[in-house]
Design a protein around this motif. Structure first.
Motif, PDB file in Angstrom:
ATOM      1  N   PRO A  32      -8.744  15.139  38.798  1.00 21.82           N
ATOM      2  CA  PRO A  32      -9.415  15.330  37.506  1.00 21.82           C
ATOM      3  C   PRO A  32      -8.827  16.512  36.717  1.00 21.82           C
ATOM      4  O   PRO A  32      -8.638  16.423  35.512  1.00 21.82           O
ATOM      5  N   GLU A  33      -8.504  17.593  37.422  1.00 28.86           N
ATOM      6  CA  GLU A  33      -7.957  18.764  36.734  1.00 28.86           C
ATOM      7  C   GLU A  33      -6.587  18.474  36.135  1.00 28.86           C
ATOM      8  O   GLU A  33      -6.291  18.886  35.007  1.00 28.86           O
ATOM      9  N   GLU A  34      -5.729  17.757  36.853  1.00 28.74           N
ATOM     10  CA  GLU A  34      -4.414  17.403  36.311  1.00 28.74           C
ATOM     11  C   GLU A  34      -4.564  16.513  35.082  1.00 28.74           C
ATOM     12  O   GLU A  34      -3.833  16.675  34.104  1.00 28.74           O
ATOM     13  N   ALA A  35      -5.507  15.582  35.116  1.00 24.53           N
ATOM     14  CA  ALA A  35      -5.735  14.705  33.965  1.00 24.53           C
ATOM     15  C   ALA A  35      -6.199  15.519  32.760  1.00 24.53           C
ATOM     16  O   ALA A  35      -5.723  15.317  31.632  1.00 24.53           O
ATOM     17  N   THR A  38      -3.261  17.529  31.415  1.00 24.24           N
ATOM     18  CA  THR A  38      -2.326  16.639  30.730  1.00 24.24           C
ATOM     19  C   THR A  38      -2.848  16.301  29.340  1.00 24.24           C
ATOM     20  O   THR A  38      -2.098  16.282  28.362  1.00 24.24           O
ATOM     21  N   TYR A  39      -4.154  16.069  29.250  1.00 24.26           N
ATOM     22  CA  TYR A  39      -4.788  15.793  27.962  1.00 24.26           C
ATOM     23  C   TYR A  39      -4.647  16.997  27.029  1.00 24.26           C
ATOM     24  O   TYR A  39      -4.280  16.855  25.866  1.00 24.26           O
ATOM     25  N   LEU A  40      -4.929  18.188  27.547  1.00 27.05           N
ATOM     26  CA  LEU A  40      -4.803  19.401  26.734  1.00 27.05           C
ATOM     27  C   LEU A  40      -3.373  19.597  26.240  1.00 27.05           C
ATOM     28  O   LEU A  40      -3.152  19.982  25.083  1.00 27.05           O
ATOM     29  N   GLU A  41      -2.403  19.346  27.101  1.00 25.08           N
ATOM     30  CA  GLU A  41      -0.998  19.481  26.708  1.00 25.08           C
ATOM     31  C   GLU A  41      -0.650  18.526  25.571  1.00 25.08           C
ATOM     32  O   GLU A  41       0.023  18.906  24.612  1.00 25.08           O
ATOM     33  N   ALA A  42      -1.110  17.284  25.674  1.00 24.85           N
ATOM     34  CA  ALA A  42      -0.839  16.296  24.619  1.00 24.85           C
ATOM     35  C   ALA A  42      -1.482  16.739  23.311  1.00 24.85           C
ATOM     36  O   ALA A  42      -0.853  16.670  22.248  1.00 24.85           O
ATOM     37  N   LYS A  49      -0.805   9.775  20.503  1.00 28.76           N
ATOM     38  CA  LYS A  49      -0.453   8.675  21.423  1.00 28.76           C
ATOM     39  C   LYS A  49      -0.470   9.167  22.874  1.00 28.76           C
ATOM     40  O   LYS A  49      -0.971   8.480  23.758  1.00 28.76           O
ATOM     41  N   ALA A  50       0.070  10.349  23.117  1.00 29.92           N
ATOM     42  CA  ALA A  50       0.056  10.909  24.475  1.00 29.92           C
ATOM     43  C   ALA A  50      -1.373  11.235  24.903  1.00 29.92           C
ATOM     44  O   ALA A  50      -1.732  11.046  26.065  1.00 29.92           O
ATOM     45  N   ALA A  51      -2.193  11.704  23.969  1.00 29.39           N
ATOM     46  CA  ALA A  51      -3.600  11.977  24.287  1.00 29.39           C
ATOM     47  C   ALA A  51      -4.320  10.680  24.654  1.00 29.39           C
ATOM     48  O   ALA A  51      -5.096  10.640  25.606  1.00 29.39           O
ATOM     49  N   GLN A  52      -4.035   9.612  23.919  1.00 23.22           N
ATOM     50  CA  GLN A  52      -4.628   8.302  24.238  1.00 23.22           C
ATOM     51  C   GLN A  52      -4.232   7.833  25.624  1.00 23.22           C
ATOM     52  O   GLN A  52      -5.010   7.172  26.294  1.00 23.22           O
ATOM     53  N   ASN A  53      -3.031   8.151  26.042  1.00 19.78           N
ATOM     54  CA  ASN A  53      -2.571   7.761  27.368  1.00 19.78           C
ATOM     55  C   ASN A  53      -3.408   8.416  28.467  1.00 19.78           C
ATOM     56  O   ASN A  53      -3.404   7.965  29.604  1.00 19.78           O
ATOM     57  N   CYS A  54      -4.118   9.464  28.117  1.00 13.58           N
ATOM     58  CA  CYS A  54      -4.984  10.163  29.076  1.00 13.58           C
ATOM     59  C   CYS A  54      -6.348   9.492  29.200  1.00 13.58           C
ATOM     60  O   CYS A  54      -7.201   9.946  29.956  1.00 13.58           O
ATOM     61  N   GLU A 120      -3.741   3.982  38.534  1.00 12.30           N
ATOM     62  CA  GLU A 120      -3.608   4.661  37.257  1.00 12.30           C
ATOM     63  C   GLU A 120      -4.027   6.133  37.347  1.00 12.30           C
ATOM     64  O   GLU A 120      -3.634   6.948  36.525  1.00 12.30           O
ATOM     65  N   GLY A 121      -4.823   6.468  38.319  1.00 14.00           N
ATOM     66  CA  GLY A 121      -5.260   7.847  38.479  1.00 14.00           C
ATOM     67  C   GLY A 121      -6.454   8.187  37.606  1.00 14.00           C
ATOM     68  O   GLY A 121      -7.084   7.319  37.011  1.00 14.00           O
ATOM     69  N   TRP A 122      -6.742   9.481  37.544  1.00 16.55           N
ATOM     70  CA  TRP A 122      -7.881   9.996  36.786  1.00 16.55           C
ATOM     71  C   TRP A 122      -7.569   9.976  35.294  1.00 16.55           C
ATOM     72  O   TRP A 122      -6.478  10.360  34.878  1.00 16.55           O
ATOM     73  N   ARG A 123      -8.544   9.532  34.495  1.00 14.28           N
ATOM     74  CA  ARG A 123      -8.391   9.477  33.042  1.00 14.28           C
ATOM     75  C   ARG A 123      -9.721   9.849  32.385  1.00 14.28           C
ATOM     76  O   ARG A 123     -10.785   9.707  32.982  1.00 14.28           O
TER      77      ARG A 123
END
Length: 155
Positions: A32-35, A38-42, A49-54, A120-123
């Protein structure tokens, strides 16, 4: 003969690349933390688009049905990320497929994350949040116990 060797090397390289792509992509969503990071980075890049991928699959489907003009501007994403990066947070792992990111600032609603699709992992579950976290004249309404009971009761 030389072209056959080059093709074989290319084929091996492509196979290795395709085998490592899922691993490389999954690492951004392995917890969950990596997801969340990743969202914050996008968002900090202003990359919608990268944020949507999260988002979970159902969330991406929901967002794809929205008009393009409803997408946040890159500067708005950057400002949101800048504010969120200043906040302390804790992650409550509800079960093996659900988690909540709680922020130390009471006025900031939590983020709901889950594993929806195998592999797909955590999103972020924007689909869930868009139904249960609403803005009104008094700010965000997210303190409804029913919301958390619903989230925590599901697998």
């Amino acid at each position: 003969m030389a072209s056959k060797v080059v093709r074989m090397k290319r084929t091996v390289l492509l196979c290795l690349l395709f085998l490592t792509l899922p691993i490389m992509g999954a690492s951004s969503f392995s917890t969950p933390e990596e997801a969340y990071k990743t969202y914050l980075e996008a968002c900090s890049r202003g990359d919608y688009k990268a944020a949507q991928n999260c988002y979970t699959k159902s969330s991406r489907e929901l967002v794809s049905q929205m008009p393009e003009e409803s997408a946040p501007e890159p500067e708005a994403l950057k400002m949101m990320a800048e504010q969120m990066e200043k906040l302390s947070y804790k992650i409550e792992k509800v079960n093996k497929k659900r988690a909540i990111v709680w922020f130390d600032k009471e006025s900031v609603p939590p983020l709901f994350l889950r594993v929806q699709e195998p592999g797909e992992g955590w999103r972020l579950d924007y689909h869930f949040m868009s139904h249960y976290i609403q803005a009104d004249g008094d700010g965000w309404s997210w303190r409804n116990k029913r919301v958390f009971n619903l989230w925590k009761s599901r697998e």
